[in-house]
Scaffold this active site. Structure first.
Site, PDB file in Angstrom:
ATOM      1  N   TRP B 356       0.827  -1.076   0.513  1.00  0.00           N
ATOM      2  CA  TRP B 356       0.439  -0.377   0.283  1.00  0.00           C
ATOM      3  C   TRP B 356       1.093   0.870   0.054  1.00  0.00           C
ATOM      4  CZ3 TRP B 356      -2.218   3.168   4.547  1.00  0.00           C
ATOM      5  CH2 TRP B 356      -1.202   3.098   5.907  1.00  0.00           C
ATOM      6  N   ASP B 357       2.003   1.427   0.173  1.00  0.00           N
ATOM      7  CA  ASP B 357       2.624   1.807   0.074  1.00  0.00           C
ATOM      8  C   ASP B 357       2.904   3.038  -1.286  1.00  0.00           C
ATOM      9  OD1 ASP B 357       3.805   0.247   1.763  1.00  0.00           O
ATOM     10  OD2 ASP B 357       5.596   0.910   1.865  1.00  0.00           O
ATOM     11  N   GLU B 483       0.431  -2.373  12.955  1.00  0.00           N
ATOM     12  CA  GLU B 483       0.373  -3.820  12.554  1.00  0.00           C
ATOM     13  C   GLU B 483       0.628  -4.930  13.932  1.00  0.00           C
ATOM     14  OE1 GLU B 483       3.660  -5.209   9.714  1.00  0.00           O
ATOM     15  OE2 GLU B 483       1.684  -4.267   7.730  1.00  0.00           O
ATOM     16  N   LYS B 593       2.556   0.822  15.835  1.00  0.00           N
ATOM     17  CA  LYS B 593       4.338   0.517  15.368  1.00  0.00           C
ATOM     18  C   LYS B 593       3.864   1.844  14.382  1.00  0.00           C
ATOM     19  CE  LYS B 593       5.741  -2.214  11.573  1.00  0.00           C
ATOM     20  NZ  LYS B 593       4.935  -3.022  11.015  1.00  0.00           N
ATOM     21  N   GLN B 594       3.076   2.470  13.851  1.00  0.00           N
ATOM     22  CA  GLN B 594       2.124   3.684  13.497  1.00  0.00           C
ATOM     23  C   GLN B 594       1.503   4.007  13.573  1.00  0.00           C
ATOM     24  OE1 GLN B 594       2.881   0.644  10.993  1.00  0.00           O
ATOM     25  NE2 GLN B 594       2.588   1.611   9.151  1.00  0.00           N
TER      26      GLN B 594
END
Lengths: 767, 767
Positions: B356-357, B483, B593-594
């Site tokens: 998806w980046d 994640e 994580k993000q």
């Protein structure tokens, strides 16, 4: 004359792959230490498949388990129960002809399991292609008296000739585990786990000592052939294999008898297994085979006297029940190095690992019939407690123990943690079973020595897994018993067993407080009183979800908002669903592989109203596939509890002959021991309405309409009670021990010698 | 004189493993088709590690991915981007001495990336152990003009001697992918994916054609060495390898120049790749190297003119930004057979898969600077739509498409589905990016030809994934961007992007309704109007959770009731957490994580109030580790949006040099392309406050206090706008195209030629 209830007989044998493999399982011999699949001694012709296995409970090697995507802490190595040296092979030569079921003509052929004598038998009448007729009688026994011993008595009777016969009896160390490259569940890549390091003949016996590749375990098997008449004997031996060839004269009407003794000793139990094998062989030979048979029968006589369930009115079901209970004593480990695997010692399914099946499906039987076996099973859990602590560290818990979901020697073997390690309820299950043992026996010694420590260490894990939020205690990101929904929040089963566990941790603390071991124990595990207070607080605040619209307990926080899977619309050949649907698809739907909330209602029934349990039952039954063999019995029990007697009986009938009728089409890989325990529960906990609680023992018997009566026994504290249920009455008789208070149909009775209760009256009163 | 902003220079080179590997990445050459890691031509001595790779975007083999526990539908085979024939090697012999940076004395050594010329350079002044001094200048280029071409210009200048020199230039087909047995993330078991099937010399060029083991792909590499003076030439050739040895006289003060042409053609793009390689070589040789360099510079001149970001006041940051944008054009695929991988073509991390980046971190840059590249990336997605449908079937969906979480050729490569395939938001991300392309260009052709079909097929999946319950539409059992929490219900990011996606599916339906392709399209995919109504209803009823106590959007249904992980208490060496904690431990805690909810607030900002977004920001920032390189930039952007200018700048500074400073300690495995796109966004969407919406384009510029000014360009519809932000003012200039309405600080302006807005005044007014 064989007892029709205690002998399972197969008169007609189909010699196709399906039946051969199935019968290898159904007629296997085991004693909790050794298991031997029932392959024909002479083998099958080329092209036939065979799972030609012999196993030792708890004897394993490590095997790499590569993760497709490696994350921290994932299991990289599993244990596998090993197929050990093959001692089954006996080949019979009638001069230039070799006996085979697949050549010549089989005139008669019977196989049986004699559950009173503890042996399996095989009788064959055969005409060779050249016309020689013989009668073969083969009796196999894995001895309960001497666990290391497996005997085969092999009798040949010439029916129409006299002449030379040769018997070739092998002992083969060159073995692999079963693999099936078409079935990933048993595809093992044909790894050589066990390598013979010596093969020798000493005093007429062959000894093969083999070593595992990674686990550093050793096993010696020793075989001695005794042919009871003059013969010539010759050994052929190489590094892996010893063949004893015996040639003798057969006389018309006479019988030639070979006794093949095989003993097995492994390095997990014995310091020097090679030496011990010699000792064990001597021991076996020091007494006659008849005497060994007698001891086998005696052992089982005690066993049956402890646990027998009798059904009047359905011989086949009665025999099936015997078969179930017989397999349980065959399968269960008898020392702390072993436990009971889902397939017992009858096959390689699930690789001989031990699961929660032990505590929740099998111990409920042993605890009230042979509690010393339960104690043994708990001892095994204690023996791996340190590894359970390490497992908890791997999962990020700084305190406490988490038992592995599947294991042999104590390390986690689950390759897919969402349906494995995440099933934290195993901690509660183990605690539950220890408490049940205590409730049934009031034996405090187990709690003092081992049980208390297990209960505290495992209780600690709930505190680190769950957490308070707005004064409610939640348990997030675990998996309940139903593997069609993984990693969920507040799984009802888990929360309710955690609550029970935490409450009992407090009670056990109080029970042990004034005992001599208390200080040592709390020091050993650094148990603070504040922790006990926390246990109490968490149990009090435990979140047990209830849906006020449906009036049921939701399986987990989000279960009810998912789409229901309409099981009627799924083609029959798409079951079990796990073989045909992606896990995410199953997770996303309301669908259950097996009872989850219903299981919780069974084991801890007093926290919900009957109405809630009935609503839950109706709700979940519709979306349960029973893809697991652990399912029917629990639904049957709860149907009985909730007044659905016919349904209860239907579940039982479906479940009782699961292996004998190969209903799951996988009995070739082994029997289903948890189902067998479940079948016992279906009668005793289901029809009998038996419950074991802190307040005492409870009964609420019903009688399936097709039955005349049934009876079972319950060992409780120092007493044993026989319960007989007939149409009009149920009768409670104190077989031995002190008088007891019992609860029947929710009334309290004092049982001194005998108590007879009118069922009709009670039934009317209840309805 | 090299431009200080567009040349990244390394003057001092440490010849240790760490730096060698890092520089292999930082100085790599790529053009979106070929990537060449920057290994020293002469190699390193034994004992040094090298990831000596050359790659073709989208050229792959299949590789078995065994699942530890195999469940239905789990991915069993992945794709791996292959290391192809090595054409880097050039060994220089000065009579009996061999040039090496590790022997003799390096008198001077410089490496550089010239981002205007599109080449990397290496300059070395060296004294041999016997005292010969030379100057080496090596220029490498992967041509944007001719994608199949990689050139090396190798100049040797003797500084204190004349004499014979020999240059050995190899072309080696015997290559493996990189493995590191100590690091399971790149442990590939040294599988041979690519086997040379022919190795030949023709017209002075060597051709090696290799075939993959499983994917049935072929690649030809062709090398031609041109030494621009008299020399003796000898080829050594075997099945795998062709070495061209050239011996010549070097004269003091003179320069010997070798041009090594390497071309690569693969069977995915070319029917006959062997033949095409010959054509491509001819093409390269038909023009001078200088002319190729000129075309390279021209290509980049256009690129920079489209997208350049200038920062006044911080040269290093400005250069870092150039480096980021340069790597994006180096990395991005230029045809429908390829896309852009997280490491571009600079290394083997993530095996060259596309994630998806692309849509959420890289296209936001290209869409408003070089929209044709975005179109290409969307074409790639369309080319794998059929496989995305198959993927949806595997996951149990009878309709629609689910894009794989990671893939090269279209099949899912995720080995751990809870953090892979379960990230259904990728469907929304792809739809979002198509919509963004449409909004930026108003180019309906893409929607008509491909985009509409993708949007409808992917929208269908939400309908089958989510479901109505009490009139609310829920989406259960998916994984959001973060994640550290997998398989959850109603992940805010997912639900909000699904809502946007479904709403736009309706709009696209309306947009296409009156076009000529409509009937064909709805017939092709059997799209019913009722489905569109359902999309609308689901979007309307979409559940977007809001916690009224915290006044934030919970990341998912149970996130807030979990225990918060106190990141301050975790030792620094335990980050990234995924390498030190079991997934279940992470899942069970509030830890990210993000950005997840914060990411949702960035991309779809109009469904929540500023206050909710600010509260969410504060809440999640505390529990976000930024273990992902996709994190800082989004936090920076949202900090700018929410008025935390200093924080925004800090995030940007940390993120802008992630690779140049190797902040994640893994740049040796490749650059971080998503982060590079994110750094662009941090300036344009962050400081510039740029947003692209259905209502138009929006700006809200702020100026980091340390900067004098910055500027960037936005392509919008038929126009391009230059935005210059200074302390007092921001200036919008229409570089070309028609006048536009733009939104600045929430006011509407008409931009004809130039618009200057007083920032002070606006700032005061806003505060």
């Amino acid at each position: 004359m064989q007892n029709k209830y205690t002998t399972y007989i197969l008169n007609e044998q189909k010699l196709d792959n399906y039946n051969l493999l199935l019968n290898e399982t159904l007629f296997h011999n085991a004693n909790g230490y050794i298991g031997v699949r029932s392959v024909f001694e002479e083998g099958y012709p080329d092209g036939f498949e065979s799972i030609r296995g012999q196993y030792i409970n708890g004897f394993y090697d490590f095997s790499q388990m590569k993760q497709a995507e490696n994350l921290y802490g994932l299991t990289q190595e599993k244990q596998t129960m090993l197929n050990i040296a093959d001692t089954q092979s006996i080949i019979l030569h009638l001069e230039d002809e070799k006996f085979s079921m697949f050549e010549g003509k089989v005139l008669d052929s019977i196989r049986w399991v004699d559950m009173e004598k503890g042996v399996t038998g095989r009788y064959v009448q055969w005409r060779s292609p050249k016309g020689k007729e013989i009668e073969l009688t083969i009796i196999r026994m894995t001895s309960f008296h001497q666990l290391t011993l497996f005997t085969t008595s092999y009798e040949v009777k010439p029916l129409n000739f006299s002449g030379e016969i040769t018997i070739e009896s092998s002992h083969d160390g060159n073995v692999l585990n079963y693999t099936d490259c078409n079935d990933p569940r048993v595809a093992d890549d044909g790894i050589r786990y066990l390598t013979p390091i010596s093969c020798e003949i000493k005093k007429g016996a062959s000894y093969i000592t083999s070593k595992t590749t990674k686990s550093n375990c050793t096993i010696t098997s020793c075989v001695k052939n005794i042919l009871l008449q003059d013969h010539e004997r010759q050994f052929t031996i190489d590094n892996n294999n010893a063949i004893c060839q015996m040639t003798t004269e057969a006389n018309l009407g006479g019988t030639i008898k070979l006794i093949k003794y095989a003993v097995f000793c492994d390095s997990i139990r014995y310091e020097d297994c090679r030496e011990q094998a010699g000792v064990e062989l001597e021991k076996a030979l020091s007494t006659s085979l008849e005497s060994l048979y007698k001891k086998q029968e005696d052992y089982l006589s005690v066993y049956w006297n402890n646990c027998d369930v009798k059904i009047e009115g359905d011989d086949e079901l009665s025999r099936a029940m015997h078969y179930n209970l017989y397999q349980l004593i065959q399968s269960v480990g008898k020392d702390e190095h072993s436990n009971i695997a889902p397939k017992g010692l009858s096959g390689e399914g699930y690789e001989g690992h031990y699961f929660w099946d032990t505590e929740m499906y099998i111990e409920p039987f042993f605890t009230v019939t042979n509690p010393s076996i339960t104690k043994n099973l708990i001892n095994y859990r204690f023996s791996i407690l340190e590894m359970a602590k390490e497992n908890a560290r791997i999962l990020g818990h700084s305190k406490g123990a988490l038992y592995p979901w599947r294991t042999i020697m104590g390390k986690e073997c689950s390759g897919y943690f969402p349906a494995g390690s995440a099933q934290y309820h195993i901690n509660g299950d183990i605690a539950y079973s220890i408490i049940a043992y205590y409730l049934a026996t009031k034996d405090l010694s187990l709690l003092k020595e081992k049980g208390g420590e297990i209960i505290f260490e495992t209780a600690r894990l709930w505190m680190d897994t769950g957490n308070f939020h707005n004064d409610i205690f939640y348990i997030n990101d675990i998996t309940g018993p139903d593997e069609y929904t993984c990693i969920v929040n507040n799984n009802y089963y888990t929360n309710v067993i955690a609550q029970y566990h935490l409450n009992w941790a407090v009670k056990v603390y109080d029970l042990l407080k004034n005992t001599e071991i208390f200080d040592e124990l709390v020091n050993k595990i650094d148990l603070k009183f504040e922790e006990i207070e926390d246990f109490h607080a968490a149990a009090d605040a435990m979140y047990l979800a209830y849906d006020s619209k449906l009036k049921i307990n939701p399986q987990d926080d989000s279960f009810l908002q998912k789409r229901r899977l309409d099981l009627q619309k799924i083609p029959k050949d798409k079951f079990p669903l796990l073989l045909y649907y992606h896990p995410l698809h199953l997770y996303r739907h309301q669908v259950c592989k097996q009872p989850d909330t219903i299981m919780a209602h069974f084991i801890i029934e007093d926290v919900q109203s009957l109405e809630t349990m009935r609503n839950s039952y109706d709700y979940y039954e519709e979306i349960t596939t029973h893809d697991s063999s652990l399912s029917d019995c629990i639904f049957g029990i709860m149907a009985a509890k909730l007044g659905m007697e016919e349904k209860s009986f239907d579940y039982f009938c479906h479940s009782a002959k699961l292996d004998l009728k190969d209903k799951h089409k996988n009995t070739k890989h082994g029997i289903h021991t948890a189902n067998m325990g479940g079948n016992y529960m279906a009668i005793v906990y289901g029809f009998g309405g038996f419950r074991l609680k802190e307040e005492g023992i409870f009964f609420a018997p019903i009688l399936p309409v097709k039955w005349v009566s049934y009876q079972f026994k319950i060992s409780y504290e120092d007493s044993r009670i026989i319960i007989i249920v007939k149409e009009d009455i149920c009768c409670f008789r104190l077989e031995h021990g002190s008088a007891k208070t019992i609860h029947v149909y929710d009334k309290i009775y004092h049982l001194k010698d005998m108590l007879i209760i009118n069922r009709r009256y009670n039934k009317e009163e209840r309805s």
